[in-house]
Design a protein around this motif. Structure first.
Motif, short mmCIF file in Angstrom:
data_model
loop_
_atom_site.label_atom_id
_atom_site.label_comp_id
_atom_site.label_asym_id
_atom_site.label_seq_id
_atom_site.Cartn_x
_atom_site.Cartn_y
_atom_site.Cartn_z
N LYS B 25 4.96 59.93 -75.96
CA LYS B 25 3.83 60.82 -76.19
C LYS B 25 3.37 60.76 -77.64
O LYS B 25 4.09 60.30 -78.51
CB LYS B 25 4.25 62.26 -75.86
N LYS B 27 2.81 61.97 -81.25
CA LYS B 27 3.67 62.85 -82.02
C LYS B 27 2.86 63.97 -82.66
O LYS B 27 1.72 63.78 -83.07
CB LYS B 27 4.38 62.04 -83.10
N ALA B 28 3.50 65.12 -82.76
CA ALA B 28 2.78 66.29 -83.26
C ALA B 28 2.86 66.42 -84.77
O ALA B 28 2.26 67.30 -85.36
CB ALA B 28 3.35 67.55 -82.61
N THR B 29 3.61 65.51 -85.42
CA THR B 29 3.88 65.67 -86.85
C THR B 29 2.62 65.52 -87.69
O THR B 29 1.78 64.66 -87.42
CB THR B 29 4.90 64.62 -87.29
N GLN B 31 1.93 64.69 -91.63
CA GLN B 31 2.66 64.25 -92.82
C GLN B 31 2.25 65.12 -93.98
O GLN B 31 1.31 64.81 -94.69
CB GLN B 31 2.31 62.78 -93.09
#
Lengths: 347, 165, 174
Positions: B25, B27-29, B31
């Protein structure tokens, strides 16, 4: 005569050095892979600051561990306290001695087998070393003079002793098929007759579950159940001694992946093709075989991690129930069926 | 539990399928230091004491913000404007001392609502870090916005998207 | 003096030394650990005799399983110097005499045996390899082998019975 022995020793030493450093590097990057896999399974990215894609993260972690303060508890038994992590590391590295990494290389006019020792008790040697792996945990846990450590050590030891039994029984069916304990023969047999996973699926499942338990991996990491035991058997350890314990776990994981691919997935065999007919040199074949072997092993390491970040920890009585009441009968059933079929086919 | 359920394998397989789906999926990150989430227009961050276009402080130390503050984070001391200070303070009265304890503050924004002079407003900066508690008590120097005459760039930056003045 | 000799002497000294340490060390955990070292030395001897199977089985069964259980019990009992009970003087004498008697019997039995003609088959004996051992066990010694396996089975059944019997059946867990 003396010269050949000398060259043999040099060759084996080189090979040992190579394999040990390979295991170390793989273990290092397994810690990185663990964090990455965990992150990806949880919709995160994971370490990506040290180097591109965070590839230098293991070095940073190692450096950190080295420079941490060494603490040896006053009330501990000092010699055993140091011996514990050493034993864990040694037993983890010893296992790779009997593994056939690939077909022989051809160097300086002679064949160099990529196996440290092709002893005729190969698989039993692995079992022996694995059964000694308990001592690293037990000695470390006891020498720390901490009740949590001791409890964890006792848990880890009883778990490993319990799961060795179904592990051995699960392999018996496979050994009946091969008729030899030598690792090289086991792999060769698969190249000739097809992978053992086809003949022994049940045996493989039992073996795989036991391998998880032997490596103290989730869902069987009862020895490190932090909600019950704070930190497990390495509670009192710090600095690189703690690092050794963690490292040994990853080496064990890698080696058990290698062992599983050797026993059930054809070792260095490439499926569906006859690589001998490609007409490339022996050395190239050996290297390809080695890479194939590594790929299989890494796949298992990935599955180990995948399982860790999916399944919650077992309760202790569930663990023992699974081991003694489910896996042992299953393994016995598998052995008896295999024996009966072999007997029937031979008639 | 049936026997098949009791060896757990089936359910474990289902669980593993779910986790491997998440592996692929998006990614929800975010940076963080390089990439920042855009704030909503009404985001309430650290306080700023505003100045007018000529660089004079707007605050008259009326104390309405301190009264409105439910966390009692604001303290101030008033002083009278002397001759020759007209370019510093807009009204005859000004805050000689103005402190907000950021550890007490709950960032509710009542001070901003209470202020009759548009002197205090909540900016979009947040996440202060400090080594001691003392550092979290923001003095007037920490709160005052840069002078729009002397440092127009800093003023604009501090004003952010919530420019009211 | 080739490498086999060196190994033999090294292992023998190691075995004897660690066996002595087993009975002389104060801490029971250390005793168990020395006993494990002894097993390793003995396994080394097996390997010198080319009995690899016996060597590794010795390690798996004794060092890997039985000694772990020993360690278990000793660690959990928490035997320290302070809790060491005062030993009865008579008991010590009895132990010494019993040990000497055993030594006497062993010496007497071994004194008259013919050992000159039976040099150990270092490095070349085949009997300790798994195939020969299996054939031997299932042909010549099949009756004692099966009887001992029945003994183990009954021990296992006994253990299960003891483990199952709970004084209060309502407290038994599923």
């Amino acid at each position: 005569m003396l010269l050949t022995i000398f060259w043999l020793v040099i060759e084996k030493l080189l090979l040992i050095g190579l394999i040990v450093s390979l295991s170390m590097v793989v273990a290092m990057y397994a810690t990185y892979a663990e964090r990455k896999v965990a992150a990806f399974l949880q919709d995160r990215i994971g370490p990506n600051r040290a180097g591109i894609f965070g590839l230098l993260q293991p070095l940073a972690d190692g450096g950190k561990l080295f420079f941490k303060e060494e603490i040896i508890p006053l009330a501990s038994s000092k010699f055993l306290f140091i011996l514990g992590p050493c034993l864990a590391m040694i037993t983890a590295l010893l296992t790779s001695a009997v593994i056939p990494w690939s077909t022989p290389l051809h160097l300086f006019g002679q064949d160099v087998p990529l196996q440290v020792a092709d002893i005729n008790i190969g698989i039993l040697f692995i079992f022996g070393v694995v059964s000694l792996g308990v001592y690293g945990i037990m000695i470390g846990g006891w020498a720390s003079n901490n009740k949590f450590s001791l409890l964890a050590a006792v848990r880890g030891a009883s778990q490993m002793v319990s799961y060795e039994l179904p592990m051995g029984l699960a392999l018996l069916g496979l050994l009946l098929l091969v008729g030899d304990l030598r690792m090289s023969v086991i792999v060769q047999n698969q190249i000739e007759h097809g992978w053992h996973i086809i003949y022994q699926p049940l045996g493989f499942i039992v073996f795989f579950i036991c391998a998880l338990a032997e490596c103290n991996r989730t869902p069987f990491d009862l020895a490190e159940a932090e909600n019950e035991l704070n930190f497990g058997y390495h509670q009192e350890y710090s600095s690189m001694k703690l690092g050794f314990y963690l490292f040994a776990e990853y080496i064990n994981m890698f080696i058990s992946g290698v062992v599983m691919s050797c026993l059930f997935f054809g070792g260095y065999d490439i499926p569906f093709v006859n690589e001998a007919s490609w007409g490339i040199s022996q050395n190239a074949l050996a290297i390809i075989g080695f890479l194939v072997m590594l790929t299989k092993a890494f796949f298992f390491v990935f599955v180990f991690m995948w399982i860790r970040w999916t399944i919650p920890r077992f309760r202790y009585d569930q663990l023992m129930n699974l081991g003694w009441k489910k896996l042992v009968p299953l393994a016995l059933f598998n052995m008896i069926v295999t024996a009966a079929v072999i007997l029937w086919l031979k008639k | 539990m049936t026997w098949l359920e009791s060896i757990y394998l089936w359910n474990i397989g289902k669980g593993m399928l779910i986790t491997i789906k998440h592996f692929f999926k998006k990614k929800a990150t975010i940076q963080y230091p390089e990439q920042k989430r855009t704030f909503s227009q009404v985001f309430r961050g650290l306080h700023v004491l505003n100045r007018d276009e000529e660089g004079r402080e707007r605050c008259t130390a009326c104390g309405l913000c301190a009264v409105a503050c439910p966390a009692e984070a604001i303290t101030m001391e008033a002083a009278e404007r002397q001759k020759g200070e007209e370019n510093l303070y807009r009204e005859e009265k000004y805050a000689a001392k103005y402190e907000i304890n950021m550890l007490r503050c709950i960032f509710c924004g009542y001070c901003e609502e209470a202020c009759p002079k548009d002197a205090i407003y909540l900016s979009q900066t947040f996440a202060p870090a400090n080594y001691g508690r003392q550092g979290f008590i923001y003095k007037k120097d920490d709160l005052l916005i840069p002078d729009p005459v002397k440092d127009p760039e800093g003023y604009k930056k501090a004003l952010g998207e919530r420019a009211k003045a | 003096m080739n490498i086999t000799h060196v190994l033999f002497w090294f292992l023998s000294v190691l075995a004897l030394f660690s066996a002595l340490m087993v009975i002389t060390s104060r801490n029971p955990v250390h005793s168990v650990l020395w006993l494990i070292v002894t097993f390793f030395a003995i396994s080394g001897h097996y390997i010198l005799l080319n009995a690899q199977f016996l060597a590794i089985v010795n390690i798996i069964v004794y060092a890997g399983a039985i000694m772990v259980l020993f360690l278990f019990v000793i660690m959990l009992m928490n035997l320290n110097k302070s809790t060491e009970p005062k030993k009865n003087r008579w008991l010590q004498w009895a132990g010494a005499i019993a040990g000497l008697c055993l030594l006497l019997v062993l010496v007497a039995a071994l004194k008259d045996t013919e050992i000159k003609g039976q040099a150990a088959q270092v490095n070349e004996g085949e009997i300790g390899l798994i195939k020969n051992l299996g054939k031997e066990l299932f042909s010549t010694y099949v009756v004692p082998f099966e009887i001992s396996s029945i003994l183990f089975l009954s021990a296992m059944v006994g253990a299960v019975v003891i483990g199952k019997a709970s004084p209060n059946p309502s407290e038994g867990r599923a």
